[in-house]
Design an enzyme around this catalytic site. Structure first.
Site, PDB file in Angstrom:
ATOM      1  N   ASP A  63      -0.651   2.487  18.442  1.00 15.31           N
ATOM      2  CA  ASP A  63      -0.416   3.092  19.759  1.00 15.31           C
ATOM      3  C   ASP A  63       1.067   2.966  20.105  1.00 15.31           C
ATOM      4  O   ASP A  63       1.604   1.847  20.146  1.00 15.31           O
ATOM      5  CB  ASP A  63      -1.238   2.278  20.774  1.00 15.31           C
ATOM      6  CG  ASP A  63      -1.735   3.104  21.928  1.00 15.31           C
ATOM      7  OD1 ASP A  63      -1.474   4.315  21.963  1.00 15.31           O
ATOM      8  OD2 ASP A  63      -2.426   2.517  22.793  1.00 15.31           O
TER       9      ASP A  63
ATOM     10  N   LYS B 113      -0.748   7.028  17.977  1.00 17.15           N
ATOM     11  CA  LYS B 113      -1.328   7.627  19.185  1.00 17.15           C
ATOM     12  C   LYS B 113      -0.273   7.604  20.278  1.00 17.15           C
ATOM     13  O   LYS B 113       0.516   6.649  20.360  1.00 17.15           O
ATOM     14  CB  LYS B 113      -2.572   6.841  19.645  1.00 17.15           C
ATOM     15  CG  LYS B 113      -3.184   7.381  20.928  1.00 17.15           C
ATOM     16  CD  LYS B 113      -4.535   6.769  21.222  1.00 17.15           C
ATOM     17  CE  LYS B 113      -4.488   5.517  22.055  1.00 17.15           C
ATOM     18  NZ  LYS B 113      -3.832   5.664  23.375  1.00 17.15           N
TER      19      LYS B 113
ATOM     20  N   GLU C 154      -9.566   9.795  28.417  1.00 20.43           N
ATOM     21  CA  GLU C 154      -9.830   8.540  29.132  1.00 20.43           C
ATOM     22  C   GLU C 154     -10.138   8.794  30.606  1.00 20.43           C
ATOM     23  O   GLU C 154      -9.392   9.502  31.304  1.00 20.43           O
ATOM     24  CB  GLU C 154      -8.634   7.573  29.010  1.00 20.43           C
ATOM     25  CG  GLU C 154      -8.885   6.265  29.782  1.00 20.43           C
ATOM     26  CD  GLU C 154      -8.050   5.079  29.341  1.00 20.43           C
ATOM     27  OE1 GLU C 154      -7.275   5.201  28.383  1.00 20.43           O
ATOM     28  OE2 GLU C 154      -8.207   4.009  29.972  1.00 20.43           O
TER      29      GLU C 154
ATOM     30  N   ASP D 117      -2.015  -0.327  22.846  1.00 23.23           N
ATOM     31  CA  ASP D 117      -1.064  -1.014  23.722  1.00 23.23           C
ATOM     32  C   ASP D 117      -1.819  -1.896  24.727  1.00 23.23           C
ATOM     33  O   ASP D 117      -1.221  -2.695  25.445  1.00 23.23           O
ATOM     34  CB  ASP D 117      -0.087  -0.040  24.401  1.00 23.23           C
ATOM     35  CG  ASP D 117      -0.775   0.960  25.311  1.00 23.23           C
ATOM     36  OD1 ASP D 117      -2.025   1.000  25.350  1.00 23.23           O
ATOM     37  OD2 ASP D 117      -0.051   1.728  25.992  1.00 23.23           O
ATOM     38  N   SER D 118      -3.169  -1.789  24.694  1.00 23.75           N
ATOM     39  CA  SER D 118      -3.988  -2.721  25.473  1.00 23.75           C
ATOM     40  C   SER D 118      -3.873  -4.139  24.919  1.00 23.75           C
ATOM     41  O   SER D 118      -4.446  -5.072  25.484  1.00 23.75           O
ATOM     42  CB  SER D 118      -5.458  -2.262  25.478  1.00 23.75           C
ATOM     43  OG  SER D 118      -5.919  -2.038  24.156  1.00 23.75           O
TER      44      SER D 118
ATOM     45  N   GLU E 281       0.300   8.810  24.639  1.00 24.05           N
ATOM     46  CA  GLU E 281      -0.249   9.373  25.873  1.00 24.05           C
ATOM     47  C   GLU E 281       0.613  10.548  26.316  1.00 24.05           C
ATOM     48  O   GLU E 281       1.841  10.438  26.354  1.00 24.05           O
ATOM     49  CB  GLU E 281      -0.250   8.302  26.977  1.00 24.05           C
ATOM     50  CG  GLU E 281      -1.157   7.122  26.663  1.00 24.05           C
ATOM     51  CD  GLU E 281      -1.124   6.038  27.746  1.00 24.05           C
ATOM     52  OE1 GLU E 281      -0.554   6.264  28.834  1.00 24.05           O
ATOM     53  OE2 GLU E 281      -1.680   4.955  27.485  1.00 24.05           O
TER      54      GLU E 281
END
Ligand code: KIV
Length: 269
Positions: free
Chosen positions: A93, A122, A191, A54-55, A124
């Site tokens: 992500d 992925k 992270e 998502d970066s 979070e």
């Protein structure tokens, strides 16, 4: 196993079992990619895991954070990356809002990523997201968890801050890692946590840890492609730049503009 294009080097086809099996045996240098061109180059270079992060928000779409990224952005980028990759494991992500608004919607978005060509997703979240990880994994979709500093929670942190610095916070990160492992995650991203804490978690969990700003002891590392290649004006202090493409690319554009202006391109026949 197969040979690479030159016929010399052994190339390995990566899947989640191979990533799990690498723990304690082989350190994996993993990175992000967001399009077919760079994904193909990373894949040919032997990057084992490519994350359509998502970066993409900060690095490609021009946002300040990852929060505005939509599932459609990730699905489109995942499809491009998956079309280009032969050997790497492709992880999509799940962006902010795509898995926090109910398990059915989250599962539908995970399915959309797999249909676009991802091998895994992925997300979070630690203990609180363990039931969701269990549900997605039960549907045959491998899940890569992400604990420690979770950029989608930037507003709750009040900025991008290292996590796990106090005893209480460190204990929470350990509990999160254990919870996502128990829920069936095949690996966990750590992270921006202290390297001693990352080392403790790496020694405690049986699944691979993939660190980003979490020191050298993790089983694998992430680097954001734009930091690795020197495309970003500013990078986090923990990120190593392996090339300076910013200057190379700017110089190439300038040379082209200059030659057209001077009349030397295109050449007269
Ligand atoms: O989106 C991303 O680039 C990430 C990595 C930092 C792991 O989540």
């Amino acid at each position: 196993m197969q040979k690479d294009q030159s016929g010399k080097k052994e190339m390995k086809k990566w899947n989640v079992q191979a990533v799990r099996a690498a723990k304690g045996k082989e350190k994996l240098g993993c990175c992000t990619a967001y399009d077919a061109c760079f994904a193909a180059l990373a894949d040919q270079a032997g990057v084992p895991v490519i994350l359509v992060g998502d970066s993409i928000g900060n690095n490609v779409l021009g946002y300040r954070t990852t929060l505005p990224v939509d599932i459609a952005d990730i699905v489109a980028a995942t499809a491009a990356v998956a079309r280009a990759v032969k050997d790497a494991l492709v992880v999509a992500d799940l962006p902010f809002g795509s898995y926090q608004c109910g398990e059915d919607a989250a599962l539908a978005n995970a399915v959309a990523c797999i249909k676009a060509g991802a091998d895994a997703v992925k997300l979070e979240g630690g203990e609180e997201f363990a039931p969701l990880i269990r549900r997605i994994a039960a549907c045959g979709i491998p899940v890569l968890a992400h604990v420690g500093m979770m950029p989608q929670s930037v507003n709750a942190y009040g900025g991008f801050r290292k996590q796990g610095k106090t005893r209480e916070d460190a204990d929470k990160v350990v509990r999160d890692a254990l919870a996502v492992e128990a829920a069936g995650a095949f690996a966990v991203t750590l992270e921006c946590i202290p390297s001693e804490l990352a080392a403790q978690i790496t020694a405690t969990v049986a699944i691979p840890t993939i660190g980003v700003g979490a020191g050298p002891v993790c089983d694998a590392q992430w680097l954001v492609m734009h930091d690795l290649l020197g495309l970003n004006e500013r990078s986090p202090s923990f990120a190593k730049q392996y090339a300076n493409l910013r200057d190379v690319v700017r110089d190439a554009f300038a040379a082209y503009v200059g030659e057209v202006r001077a009349g030397s391109f295109p050449p007269s026949r």
